[in-house]
Design a protein around this motif. Structure first.
Motif, PDB file in Angstrom:
ATOM      1  N   PRO A  66     141.811 -61.507  69.396  1.00  0.00           N
ATOM      2  CA  PRO A  66     141.859 -60.534  68.305  1.00  0.00           C
ATOM      3  C   PRO A  66     143.105 -60.686  67.446  1.00  0.00           C
ATOM      4  N   VAL A  67     144.225 -61.112  68.063  1.00  0.00           N
ATOM      5  CA  VAL A  67     145.456 -61.320  67.287  1.00  0.00           C
ATOM      6  C   VAL A  67     145.244 -62.441  66.275  1.00  0.00           C
ATOM      7  N   THR A  68     144.642 -63.551  66.718  1.00  0.00           N
ATOM      8  CA  THR A  68     144.378 -64.671  65.814  1.00  0.00           C
ATOM      9  C   THR A  68     143.481 -64.238  64.656  1.00  0.00           C
ATOM     10  N   GLU A  69     142.430 -63.521  64.981  1.00  0.00           N
ATOM     11  CA  GLU A  69     141.494 -63.078  63.951  1.00  0.00           C
ATOM     12  C   GLU A  69     142.169 -62.160  62.941  1.00  0.00           C
ATOM     13  N   LYS A  70     143.028 -61.249  63.436  1.00  0.00           N
ATOM     14  CA  LYS A  70     143.711 -60.324  62.524  1.00  0.00           C
ATOM     15  C   LYS A  70     144.730 -61.060  61.648  1.00  0.00           C
ATOM     16  N   LEU A  71     145.442 -62.027  62.237  1.00  0.00           N
ATOM     17  CA  LEU A  71     146.406 -62.799  61.452  1.00  0.00           C
ATOM     18  C   LEU A  71     145.707 -63.551  60.324  1.00  0.00           C
ATOM     19  N   LEU A  72     144.555 -64.127  60.625  1.00  0.00           N
ATOM     20  CA  LEU A  72     143.821 -64.863  59.593  1.00  0.00           C
ATOM     21  C   LEU A  72     143.277 -63.924  58.514  1.00  0.00           C
ATOM     22  N   GLN A  73     142.883 -62.737  58.906  1.00  0.00           N
ATOM     23  CA  GLN A  73     142.405 -61.768  57.923  1.00  0.00           C
ATOM     24  C   GLN A  73     143.531 -61.294  57.014  1.00  0.00           C
ATOM     25  N   ASP A  74     144.721 -61.071  57.597  1.00  0.00           N
ATOM     26  CA  ASP A  74     145.845 -60.511  56.830  1.00  0.00           C
ATOM     27  C   ASP A  74     146.624 -61.558  56.038  1.00  0.00           C
ATOM     28  N   TYR A  75     146.725 -62.779  56.589  1.00  0.00           N
ATOM     29  CA  TYR A  75     147.614 -63.769  55.977  1.00  0.00           C
ATOM     30  C   TYR A  75     146.931 -65.089  55.610  1.00  0.00           C
ATOM     31  N   GLY A  76     145.694 -65.287  56.058  1.00  0.00           N
ATOM     32  CA  GLY A  76     145.048 -66.566  55.797  1.00  0.00           C
ATOM     33  C   GLY A  76     143.607 -66.389  55.373  1.00  0.00           C
ATOM     34  N   ASN A  77     142.761 -67.268  55.867  1.00  0.00           N
ATOM     35  CA  ASN A  77     141.349 -67.246  55.516  1.00  0.00           C
ATOM     36  C   ASN A  77     140.529 -67.395  56.798  1.00  0.00           C
ATOM     37  N   PRO A  78     139.828 -66.325  57.252  1.00  0.00           N
ATOM     38  CA  PRO A  78     139.040 -66.406  58.495  1.00  0.00           C
ATOM     39  C   PRO A  78     138.014 -67.528  58.480  1.00  0.00           C
ATOM     40  N   HIS A  79     137.558 -67.916  57.283  1.00  0.00           N
ATOM     41  CA  HIS A  79     136.553 -68.983  57.186  1.00  0.00           C
ATOM     42  C   HIS A  79     137.142 -70.363  57.486  1.00  0.00           C
ATOM     43  N   LYS A  80     138.483 -70.429  57.560  1.00  0.00           N
ATOM     44  CA  LYS A  80     139.126 -71.713  57.881  1.00  0.00           C
ATOM     45  C   LYS A  80     139.345 -71.897  59.387  1.00  0.00           C
ATOM     46  N   MET A  81     138.851 -70.944  60.193  1.00  0.00           N
ATOM     47  CA  MET A  81     138.987 -71.105  61.642  1.00  0.00           C
ATOM     48  C   MET A  81     137.965 -72.124  62.139  1.00  0.00           C
ATOM     49  N   ARG A  82     138.438 -73.067  62.960  1.00  0.00           N
ATOM     50  CA  ARG A  82     137.581 -74.106  63.525  1.00  0.00           C
ATOM     51  C   ARG A  82     137.620 -73.996  65.054  1.00  0.00           C
ATOM     52  N   HIS A  83     136.555 -74.457  65.711  1.00  0.00           N
ATOM     53  CA  HIS A  83     136.473 -74.388  67.169  1.00  0.00           C
ATOM     54  C   HIS A  83     136.070 -75.751  67.723  1.00  0.00           C
ATOM     55  N   VAL A  84     136.701 -76.146  68.816  1.00  0.00           N
ATOM     56  CA  VAL A  84     136.301 -77.370  69.502  1.00  0.00           C
ATOM     57  C   VAL A  84     136.156 -77.077  70.986  1.00  0.00           C
ATOM     58  N   SER A  85     135.354 -77.870  71.660  1.00  0.00           N
ATOM     59  CA  SER A  85     135.160 -77.732  73.091  1.00  0.00           C
ATOM     60  C   SER A  85     136.006 -78.776  73.814  1.00  0.00           C
ATOM     61  N   GLY A  86     136.811 -78.325  74.747  1.00  0.00           N
ATOM     62  CA  GLY A  86     137.652 -79.251  75.504  1.00  0.00           C
ATOM     63  C   GLY A  86     139.068 -79.282  74.963  1.00  0.00           C
ATOM     64  N   PHE A  87     140.047 -79.157  75.864  1.00  0.00           N
ATOM     65  CA  PHE A  87     141.440 -79.086  75.430  1.00  0.00           C
ATOM     66  C   PHE A  87     141.921 -80.415  74.864  1.00  0.00           C
ATOM     67  N   HIS A  88     141.439 -81.520  75.409  1.00  0.00           N
ATOM     68  CA  HIS A  88     141.815 -82.837  74.878  1.00  0.00           C
ATOM     69  C   HIS A  88     141.341 -82.960  73.431  1.00  0.00           C
ATOM     70  N   ASN A  89     140.129 -82.494  73.157  1.00  0.00           N
ATOM     71  CA  ASN A  89     139.602 -82.552  71.797  1.00  0.00           C
ATOM     72  C   ASN A  89     140.413 -81.668  70.847  1.00  0.00           C
ATOM     73  N   LEU A  90     140.873 -80.548  71.359  1.00  0.00           N
ATOM     74  CA  LEU A  90     141.702 -79.654  70.545  1.00  0.00           C
ATOM     75  C   LEU A  90     142.984 -80.362  70.112  1.00  0.00           C
ATOM     76  N   LYS A  91     143.654 -81.008  71.046  1.00  0.00           N
ATOM     77  CA  LYS A  91     144.893 -81.728  70.707  1.00  0.00           C
ATOM     78  C   LYS A  91     144.620 -82.847  69.706  1.00  0.00           C
ATOM     79  N   GLN A  92     143.534 -83.594  69.928  1.00  0.00           N
ATOM     80  CA  GLN A  92     143.228 -84.701  69.035  1.00  0.00           C
ATOM     81  C   GLN A  92     142.910 -84.225  67.615  1.00  0.00           C
ATOM     82  N   TYR A  93     142.248 -83.079  67.513  1.00  0.00           N
ATOM     83  CA  TYR A  93     141.926 -82.514  66.203  1.00  0.00           C
ATOM     84  C   TYR A  93     143.211 -82.206  65.438  1.00  0.00           C
TER      85      TYR A  93
END
Length: 312
Positions: free
Chosen positions: A210-237
């Motif tokens: 919820p903190v991430t979502e609120k920060l994006l709503q207040d200071y960024g763009n929620p539509h720019k949130m991306r999701h990946v499966s797997g921690f290795h993939n997250l780092k590579q992204y």
């Protein structure tokens, strides 16, 4: 009568109010109040005097409190005796852990235990807090290592209540933004949240806090949130794009492989904290589970030392 009711009475003596006791125990205030009321009905007399200023113990309530202390001390002694006598643990433990701390915390704990107890089979599942809570609820896991992040204590209390099970804190850390070493952000000075959250924000799976979502709503763009499966993939992204993410400060650097370089993006005047703890659906842990928790606490002391060194 339940051991948890005795624990609640001891906390009420210490904190004098239902709200403070519930917060210290990481249970909801209605749950704590209902448990005490249930004990009073079972005994047939009031244990507590209740007022707007807090609670105090009645004369028979004081007697119950003293016996509760004796019982809880005896439980601790019994657990210790059982641990000393049984050094040949067998069976299976199913542990769920958040990806950030699996490598530096859980793997070391598992290796330590399997060296001491070769016939104890430990299965480790790595996933996000929400999914670990779900598996605990469905009794597909015995213990879960979870994390909640927050900007103020009220949010922390709300998030811990959302977990539904008793939460036992291991340590606290700080969440920090991270980006690849050559990210354009590092060309700027005195960065603001707006500048940082202008870039795509990447999370592990779809369980952004919820903190991430609120920060994006207040200071960024929620539509720019991306999701990946797997921690290795997250780092590579992150390493291959201009996306940013947020990790606990302690693990940045420790979870990087050869050639993987992520840097912390500092934001002056902004603090984002996180709590790490373990949960279980069971009121009383098995011997194997208690041994695991004890070994986990030893590993956490190492993590806490690292946190303290960074803050000095």
């Amino acid at each position: 009568m339940r051991l948890s009711q005795f624990k609640y009475l001891i906390a009420l003596e210490k904190y004098s109010t239902f709200s403070k006791a519930a917060q210290a125990l990481f249970v909801s205030q209605p749950s704590l109040s209902a448990a005490v009321k249930e004990l009073e009905e079972e005994l047939g007399f009031e244990i507590l005097h209740r007022s707007k200023r807090g609670v105090s113990f009645t004369v028979p309530g004081q007697a119950v409190l003293q016996e509760a202390k004796v019982i809880m001390e005896a439980v601790q002694r019994i657990e210790h005796i059982e641990y000393q006598e049984d050094n040949d643990l067998k069976g299976k433990l199913r542990i769920g852990g958040i990806p950030y701390f699996c490598d530096m915390l859980l793997v070391n704990t598992l290796m330590d235990l399997q060296q001491k107890y070769p016939e104890l089979l430990i299965q480790l599942i790595e996933d996000d807090t929400d999914y670990i809570v779900k598996l605990i609820a469905e009794e597909q896991l015995d213990l879960g290592i979870v994390m909640v992040s927050y900007i103020n204590e009220h949010d922390a209390y709300h998030e811990l209540n959302r977990i539904r099970f008793q939460y036992h804190e291991l340590f606290e850390d700080e969440m920090v933004f991270v980006a690849k070493e050559e990210h354009p952000l590092f060309m700027e000075e005195n960065l603001s949240l707006e500048q940082i959250l202008h870039y795509p924000f990447i999370t592990h799976r779809k369980s952004g806090s919820p903190v991430t979502e609120k920060l994006l709503q207040d200071y960024g763009n929620p539509h720019k949130m991306r999701h990946v499966s797997g921690f290795h993939n997250l780092k590579q992204y992150i390493l291959r794009s201009d996306a940013i993410s947020a990790f606990p400060r302690t693990v940045v650097g420790k979870m990087m492989g050869p050639g993987e370089k992520l840097r912390i993006v500092e934001v002056e005047g902004f603090t984002w904290c996180c709590k790490v703890g373990w949960i279980s659906k069971k009121e009383t842990l098995s011997l194997a589970e208690r041994v695991f928790v004890e070994a986990l606490h030893k590993q956490c002391k190492i993590v806490e030392q690292s946190i303290n060194q960074k803050s000095e």
